[in-house]
Design a protein around this motif. Structure first.
Motif, mmCIF file in Angstrom:
data_model
loop_
_atom_site.group_PDB
_atom_site.id
_atom_site.type_symbol
_atom_site.label_atom_id
_atom_site.label_comp_id
_atom_site.label_asym_id
_atom_site.label_seq_id
_atom_site.Cartn_x
_atom_site.Cartn_y
_atom_site.Cartn_z
ATOM 1 N N GLY A 10 0.853 -1.175 0.000
ATOM 2 C CA GLY A 10 0.000 0.000 0.000
ATOM 3 C C GLY A 10 0.886 1.220 0.000
ATOM 4 O O GLY A 10 1.579 1.498 0.987
ATOM 5 N N ARG A 81 -5.676 -2.385 4.098
ATOM 6 C CA ARG A 81 -6.155 -2.176 2.731
ATOM 7 C C ARG A 81 -5.696 -3.313 1.822
ATOM 8 O O ARG A 81 -6.450 -3.778 0.963
ATOM 9 C CB ARG A 81 -5.677 -0.828 2.185
ATOM 10 C CG ARG A 81 -6.244 0.370 2.933
ATOM 11 C CD ARG A 81 -6.141 1.647 2.114
ATOM 12 N NE ARG A 81 -4.885 1.794 1.429
ATOM 13 C CZ ARG A 81 -3.746 2.236 1.996
ATOM 14 N NH1 ARG A 81 -3.743 2.560 3.286
ATOM 15 N NH2 ARG A 81 -2.637 2.354 1.301
ATOM 16 N N LEU A 85 -8.165 -5.906 -0.234
ATOM 17 C CA LEU A 85 -8.079 -6.167 -1.669
ATOM 18 C C LEU A 85 -7.969 -7.669 -1.925
ATOM 19 O O LEU A 85 -8.623 -8.212 -2.828
ATOM 20 C CB LEU A 85 -6.880 -5.438 -2.260
ATOM 21 C CG LEU A 85 -6.645 -5.632 -3.763
ATOM 22 C CD1 LEU A 85 -7.789 -5.026 -4.563
ATOM 23 C CD2 LEU A 85 -5.312 -5.003 -4.181
ATOM 24 N N GLY A 108 -9.981 3.356 -3.754
ATOM 25 C CA GLY A 108 -9.320 2.069 -3.659
ATOM 26 C C GLY A 108 -9.988 1.223 -2.595
ATOM 27 O O GLY A 108 -10.913 0.469 -2.871
ATOM 28 N N PRO A 256 -5.098 3.392 -1.995
ATOM 29 C CA PRO A 256 -4.916 2.215 -2.860
ATOM 30 C C PRO A 256 -4.140 1.097 -2.178
ATOM 31 O O PRO A 256 -3.500 1.289 -1.143
ATOM 32 C CB PRO A 256 -4.115 2.793 -4.035
ATOM 33 C CG PRO A 256 -3.280 3.867 -3.390
ATOM 34 C CD PRO A 256 -4.153 4.469 -2.313
ATOM 35 N N GLN A 258 -2.130 -2.842 -3.723
ATOM 36 C CA GLN A 258 -1.811 -3.554 -4.962
ATOM 37 C C GLN A 258 -1.100 -4.860 -4.641
ATOM 38 O O GLN A 258 -0.291 -4.941 -3.709
ATOM 39 C CB GLN A 258 -0.907 -2.681 -5.844
ATOM 40 C CG GLN A 258 -0.598 -3.279 -7.202
ATOM 41 C CD GLN A 258 0.175 -2.307 -8.083
ATOM 42 O OE1 GLN A 258 0.127 -1.095 -7.886
ATOM 43 N NE2 GLN A 258 0.877 -2.831 -9.063
#
Length: 271
Positions: A10, A81, A85, A108, A256, A258
């Motif tokens: 993140g 986060r 995800l 996000g 966000p 990822q």
């Protein structure tokens, strides 16, 4: 034994995630976590995150967080986060810092990380003092605010945060006897009523590109001092997070996350 993992980040704050909710994985000792976190000889990460089934009817699953030195901590906003995800749907997650809620958002992932705590013994500090402007100093850093947002933070407001030698002062402050559980160290500059620039020395991990709980703690401290409004953007070296807090109740962090890659490792290589 080979253990599967997912590498995620993140804003550059990176994690090795082990999912033991449906597959029984061994508990790693601190020395194995530290070896895995090593960026030269291991996978490399700021934190190792372990997902487990929860014993609480109020949570969908449990998240445990271990810093790069192997020590366990109560909360990590960026890891929350990343896990959200990976999980893919809204969830309530049990952590040592309390139960948090996560959900997809326009930014996000949004995380409701709980209510901040300001009492000196909830941070915790070694003795009673004003946590809005502590009467202490280290070098040119003075009068920090202290707040617990699932883990403990000290927040210093300065004119130019980029000029502070946090790599030198961070370890000294982190390990000061004033902080019986050590402390995360934040140096921040308020740009305007809606924007803060921030760098963080994270306990057990060192300088990090982003720290979600650090952004929350800093935003809340700035709001309590009436330096900013109740919806701010916190700019970290790795990118920006949006922090909202109405002055009571939960803090909401949006930003966000990822996935970087997946793999597996042999546990005996890190023991």
């Amino acid at each position: 034994m080979r253990i599967p993992f997912v590498k995620m980040h993140g804003l550059g704050n990176d994690f090795v995630i082990l999912d033991s909710r449906e597959r029984d994985l061994p508990t790693l000792p601190a020395e194995a976590i530290a070896a895995l976190a090593d960026r030269r000889t291991g996978i490399g990460c700021d934190q190792l995150v372990r997902l487990e089934t929860s014993g609480s009817a109020a949570a969908d699953f449990r998240m445990r967080i271990f810093n790069a030195d192997g020590g366990e901590v109560g909360a990590c906003g960026n890891a929350s986060r990343a896990v959200a995800l990976l999980h893919g749907t809204p969830a309530r997650i049990e952590t040592d810092g309390g139960i948090i809620s996560v959900r997809p958002s326009d930014g996000g992932i949004a995380v409701d990380i709980g209510a901040p705590r300001f009492a000196w013994d909830a941070v915790p500090l070694a003795y009673a003092m004003d946590t809005l402007a502590m009467p202490v100093a280290w070098g040119n850093l003075e009068k920090p605010a202290a707040v617990n947002v699932g883990n403990p933070h000290a927040v210093f407001f300065v004119d130019r945060q980029e000029e502070i030698r946090l790599e030198d002062l961070g370890p000294e402050i982190e390990n000061d006897p004033l902080f019986p559980e050590r402390i995360n160290v934040n140096v921040a500059t308020v740009t305007d009523r809606a924007t803060i620039a921030l760098r963080v020395w994270e306990r057990g991990a060192g300088l990090t590109r982003a720290c979600g709980t650090g952004a929350c703690a800093t935003a809340v401290a700035a709001m309590r001092r009436r330096l900013v409004d109740h919806d701010v953007t916190v700019n970290l070296p790795g990118g920006a997070l949006r922090i909202e807090w109405a002055g009571d109740g939960q803090i909401t962090m949006s930003g966000p996350a990822q996935e970087s890659f997946r793999g597996e490792f042999a546990l005996q290589d890190y023991l």
